[in-house]
Write a protein that holds these residues in place. Sequence first.
Motif, PDB file in Angstrom:
ATOM      1  N   SER A   1       0.854  -1.194   0.000  1.00 54.53           N
ATOM      2  CA  SER A   1       0.000   0.000   0.000  1.00 54.53           C
ATOM      3  C   SER A   1       0.883   1.234   0.000  1.00 54.53           C
ATOM      4  O   SER A   1       2.077   1.162   0.305  1.00 54.53           O
ATOM      5  CB  SER A   1      -0.898   0.015   1.249  1.00 54.53           C
ATOM      6  N   ARG A   2       0.262   2.366  -0.334  1.00 53.51           N
ATOM      7  CA  ARG A   2       0.929   3.662  -0.173  1.00 53.51           C
ATOM      8  C   ARG A   2       0.099   4.475   0.797  1.00 53.51           C
ATOM      9  O   ARG A   2      -1.113   4.339   0.842  1.00 53.51           O
ATOM     10  CB  ARG A   2       1.022   4.373  -1.521  1.00 53.51           C
ATOM     11  N   GLY A   3       0.761   5.372   1.546  1.00 50.21           N
ATOM     12  CA  GLY A   3       0.035   6.129   2.562  1.00 50.21           C
ATOM     13  C   GLY A   3      -0.219   5.256   3.778  1.00 50.21           C
ATOM     14  O   GLY A   3       0.474   4.261   3.993  1.00 50.21           O
ATOM     15  N   CYS A   4      -1.227   5.633   4.561  1.00 49.21           N
ATOM     16  CA  CYS A   4      -1.515   4.885   5.789  1.00 49.21           C
ATOM     17  C   CYS A   4      -3.023   4.884   6.000  1.00 49.21           C
ATOM     18  O   CYS A   4      -3.670   5.921   5.861  1.00 49.21           O
ATOM     19  CB  CYS A   4      -0.823   5.558   6.975  1.00 49.21           C
ATOM     20  N   TYR A   5      -3.585   3.704   6.347  1.00 46.17           N
ATOM     21  CA  TYR A   5      -5.047   3.637   6.486  1.00 46.17           C
ATOM     22  C   TYR A   5      -5.528   4.391   7.722  1.00 46.17           C
ATOM     23  O   TYR A   5      -6.677   4.799   7.798  1.00 46.17           O
ATOM     24  CB  TYR A   5      -5.538   2.181   6.486  1.00 46.17           C
ATOM     25  N   TRP A   6      -4.647   4.613   8.689  1.00 49.17           N
ATOM     26  CA  TRP A   6      -5.033   5.383   9.881  1.00 49.17           C
ATOM     27  C   TRP A   6      -4.898   6.880   9.584  1.00 49.17           C
ATOM     28  O   TRP A   6      -5.850   7.632   9.686  1.00 49.17           O
ATOM     29  CB  TRP A   6      -4.154   4.951  11.065  1.00 49.17           C
ATOM     30  N   ASN A   7      -3.719   7.287   9.203  1.00 46.61           N
ATOM     31  CA  ASN A   7      -3.460   8.642   8.700  1.00 46.61           C
ATOM     32  C   ASN A   7      -3.939   9.755   9.629  1.00 46.61           C
ATOM     33  O   ASN A   7      -4.423  10.792   9.172  1.00 46.61           O
ATOM     34  CB  ASN A   7      -4.120   8.812   7.313  1.00 46.61           C
ATOM     35  N   ARG A   8      -3.826   9.546  10.932  1.00 44.52           N
ATOM     36  CA  ARG A   8      -4.313  10.572  11.861  1.00 44.52           C
ATOM     37  C   ARG A   8      -3.249  11.081  12.819  1.00 44.52           C
ATOM     38  O   ARG A   8      -3.459  12.104  13.472  1.00 44.52           O
ATOM     39  CB  ARG A   8      -5.499  10.002  12.660  1.00 44.52           C
ATOM     40  N   CYS A   9      -2.132  10.372  12.966  1.00 44.50           N
ATOM     41  CA  CYS A   9      -1.145  10.773  13.977  1.00 44.50           C
ATOM     42  C   CYS A   9      -0.603  12.172  13.652  1.00 44.50           C
ATOM     43  O   CYS A   9      -0.115  12.410  12.544  1.00 44.50           O
ATOM     44  CB  CYS A   9      -0.011   9.764  14.048  1.00 44.50           C
TER      45      CYS A   9
ATOM     46  N   LEU B   1       6.706  -3.440   3.418  1.00 47.62           N
ATOM     47  CA  LEU B   1       7.195  -2.073   3.616  1.00 47.62           C
ATOM     48  C   LEU B   1       6.110  -1.075   4.004  1.00 47.62           C
ATOM     49  O   LEU B   1       6.399   0.101   4.201  1.00 47.62           O
ATOM     50  CB  LEU B   1       7.855  -1.578   2.315  1.00 47.62           C
ATOM     51  N   ASP B   2       4.885  -1.522   4.116  1.00 50.58           N
ATOM     52  CA  ASP B   2       3.771  -0.603   4.392  1.00 50.58           C
ATOM     53  C   ASP B   2       3.999   0.195   5.676  1.00 50.58           C
ATOM     54  O   ASP B   2       4.587  -0.314   6.629  1.00 50.58           O
ATOM     55  CB  ASP B   2       2.467  -1.390   4.561  1.00 50.58           C
ATOM     56  N   ASN B   3       3.465   1.414   5.695  1.00 56.61           N
ATOM     57  CA  ASN B   3       3.497   2.191   6.944  1.00 56.61           C
ATOM     58  C   ASN B   3       2.739   1.468   8.041  1.00 56.61           C
ATOM     59  O   ASN B   3       3.089   1.565   9.220  1.00 56.61           O
ATOM     60  CB  ASN B   3       2.872   3.568   6.721  1.00 56.61           C
ATOM     61  N   ALA B   4       1.681   0.785   7.665  1.00 55.37           N
ATOM     62  CA  ALA B   4       0.919  -0.040   8.612  1.00 55.37           C
ATOM     63  C   ALA B   4       0.219  -1.121   7.786  1.00 55.37           C
ATOM     64  O   ALA B   4      -0.607  -0.790   6.923  1.00 55.37           O
ATOM     65  CB  ALA B   4      -0.097   0.799   9.370  1.00 55.37           C
ATOM     66  N   ILE B   5       0.573  -2.381   8.047  1.00 59.09           N
ATOM     67  CA  ILE B   5      -0.057  -3.478   7.294  1.00 59.09           C
ATOM     68  C   ILE B   5      -1.532  -3.520   7.686  1.00 59.09           C
ATOM     69  O   ILE B   5      -1.874  -3.482   8.872  1.00 59.09           O
ATOM     70  CB  ILE B   5       0.611  -4.826   7.640  1.00 59.09           C
ATOM     71  N   SER B   6      -2.405  -3.603   6.700  1.00 58.17           N
ATOM     72  CA  SER B   6      -3.834  -3.503   7.013  1.00 58.17           C
ATOM     73  C   SER B   6      -4.322  -4.781   7.699  1.00 58.17           C
ATOM     74  O   SER B   6      -3.820  -5.879   7.431  1.00 58.17           O
ATOM     75  CB  SER B   6      -4.641  -3.281   5.732  1.00 58.17           C
ATOM     76  N   PRO B   7      -5.320  -4.655   8.592  1.00 61.06           N
ATOM     77  CA  PRO B   7      -5.900  -5.856   9.220  1.00 61.06           C
ATOM     78  C   PRO B   7      -6.421  -6.837   8.170  1.00 61.06           C
ATOM     79  O   PRO B   7      -6.306  -8.051   8.345  1.00 61.06           O
ATOM     80  CB  PRO B   7      -7.041  -5.285  10.070  1.00 61.06           C
TER      81      PRO B   7
ATOM     82  N   PRO C   1       9.281 -16.614   6.147  1.00 62.91           N
ATOM     83  CA  PRO C   1       8.930 -15.738   7.271  1.00 62.91           C
ATOM     84  C   PRO C   1       8.794 -14.288   6.814  1.00 62.91           C
ATOM     85  O   PRO C   1       9.436 -13.888   5.843  1.00 62.91           O
ATOM     86  CB  PRO C   1      10.103 -15.910   8.238  1.00 62.91           C
ATOM     87  N   TRP C   2       7.972 -13.517   7.512  1.00 66.06           N
ATOM     88  CA  TRP C   2       7.774 -12.127   7.100  1.00 66.06           C
ATOM     89  C   TRP C   2       7.678 -11.215   8.321  1.00 66.06           C
ATOM     90  O   TRP C   2       7.421 -11.656   9.436  1.00 66.06           O
ATOM     91  CB  TRP C   2       6.535 -11.976   6.216  1.00 66.06           C
ATOM     92  N   TYR C   3       7.912  -9.915   8.064  1.00 68.50           N
ATOM     93  CA  TYR C   3       7.754  -8.917   9.127  1.00 68.50           C
ATOM     94  C   TYR C   3       7.382  -7.576   8.519  1.00 68.50           C
ATOM     95  O   TYR C   3       7.508  -7.370   7.302  1.00 68.50           O
ATOM     96  CB  TYR C   3       9.045  -8.789   9.954  1.00 68.50           C
ATOM     97  N   GLY C   4       6.918  -6.664   9.379  1.00 70.20           N
ATOM     98  CA  GLY C   4       6.582  -5.316   8.920  1.00 70.20           C
ATOM     99  C   GLY C   4       5.929  -4.532  10.048  1.00 70.20           C
ATOM    100  O   GLY C   4       5.789  -5.029  11.171  1.00 70.20           O
ATOM    101  N   PHE C   5       5.535  -3.300   9.737  1.00 68.54           N
ATOM    102  CA  PHE C   5       4.858  -2.428  10.711  1.00 68.54           C
ATOM    103  C   PHE C   5       3.375  -2.790  10.789  1.00 68.54           C
ATOM    104  O   PHE C   5       2.717  -2.957   9.753  1.00 68.54           O
ATOM    105  CB  PHE C   5       4.920  -0.965  10.250  1.00 68.54           C
TER     106      PHE C   5
END
Length: 500
Positions: free
Chosen positions: A256-264, A303-309, A323-327
């Motif tokens: 994704s690009r951007g962030c689904y929360w986008n409020r901080c 690499l997403d800013n926040a991996i979506s639920p 194996p995988w990891y991310g924010f």
Amino acid sequence: MLLIHPPIAKACEPPAGLALLAGVLRAHGQSCQVIDCNLEAQEHLIQAPAVSDDTWTRRAKKHASSNLETIRQPALYHTFSRYQRCVADLNRALNQSSQQAAMTLSNYTDSSFSCVRSDDLLAAVEHPEQSPFHDYFMNRLPQALEENAPQFIGISLNFMSQAVPTFAMIGLLKKIAPQVTIIVGGGLMTSWMRHPNWQNPFKSCIDHCVDGPGEAALLKLLGVHPQQNLTAPPDYSVLPLEHYWSPSPILPLATSRGCYWNRCTFCPERAEQNPYHPLTVSTIVEQLHHLCSEWQPGLVHLLDNAISPALINALMAQPLPAPWYGFARISKQLADPDYCRALRQSGCIMIKLGVESGDNQVLESMDKGVTVELTERVLNSLKLAGIATYVYLLFGTPTENLDAAEATRQFICRNHEAIGFLNLAIFNLPTNSPDAQRLDLRPFYQGDLSLYSDFDHPKGWNRGEVRRFIDKRIKKEPLIAEILRRDPPQFTSNHAAFFV
Ligand code: SF4
């Protein structure tokens, strides 16, 4: 089209953005080559003669080529002290190869040219011979031009540490191939262009500056209508996947690009008003499985800013073979031990968490949308499930004071067994954020391209005091020091998953 990844960035995984551009260009029938000048130039300098003659430098240079082999061997990652020494020696070999710049395996600071002053970057264009990478560029770029005869060269400029070398490279390209069209995009270029004060100072040396995703812009320049959709999978065949400095290939992918929360309130993503654009979950899962079977990575880096639920749920239903990891954002689901166990079974071995503060009022004022209590439950559930955590904390935010920082220190101590790795940062105020409108600014980077500012803290909790607090109260706390000692030098979170 020739695409270039310029130095200096961490050379442990391939540049995902260029693999993506190559995938889209090739899916549209366009020829495209990619050169990872970052990886090549660092390896060149690490093995180049030293500018000093002390014992450590002699040893680092003597073992340079064997250390470049060793850092790709899994056995190195079994003994942290051996890994630390190998990285320290590679770092020494790199930074003792030039007096022009302070270079590390993850950063670059030029002694003559500032990366936040456009006049300095234009001076780097005029004097490419001053660049530590000049010899490498002089060998590599003419060869690449001869082999590929590109009409266009696209440079991906993502980090401040790439800025001065990028402009030196442009200066050389202007001399040896003045007919080639130079295009510069990437995260840093996008941030510059989205700043309200942007008035393109680079018209004399860059033909096209690209703001945001480059796929459509490059196709347009090539005169190709993007009739197919732009979600072609990244093409990693254009990069030497086996050659990066990791024990097994890392496959990075932004879903994704951007962030689904986008409020901080403190977040540059929000300040730049980057919209949220996810790929569809079915496309991502299909791409990930396809890429894993094609490249057999040892680790997938989301690499997403926040991996979506929604993506997390899909990966639980169709676990990856690597194996995988991310924010991920702290959420009620992640506080559920059963959910975290299923997450572990999906292949997740590490989650990066932007915790920011251990004080509820600070979290609320940032609009993080989480509480300290929820964060603690998430940390414990992840720990129980065997998923490591890389926790990011931010000190000196506008609503923090000494008491709130102390609450954060106590938070770390309370949860030290559930925190795998820790990143401690001092808050940088994005100059285009809402907070910047109401605070008294004090620029700490003198430059027209500076994206951040210092400020008079409303509670008197200024940068110097914050730094002293971190040094004395945080880093010296034995429980916290133990966590910090685990952090892989230079490569930090990019290598952390190899130590869990
Ligand atoms: S969750 Fe992260 S990326 Fe999203 S707005 Fe907050 S800080 Fe920014």
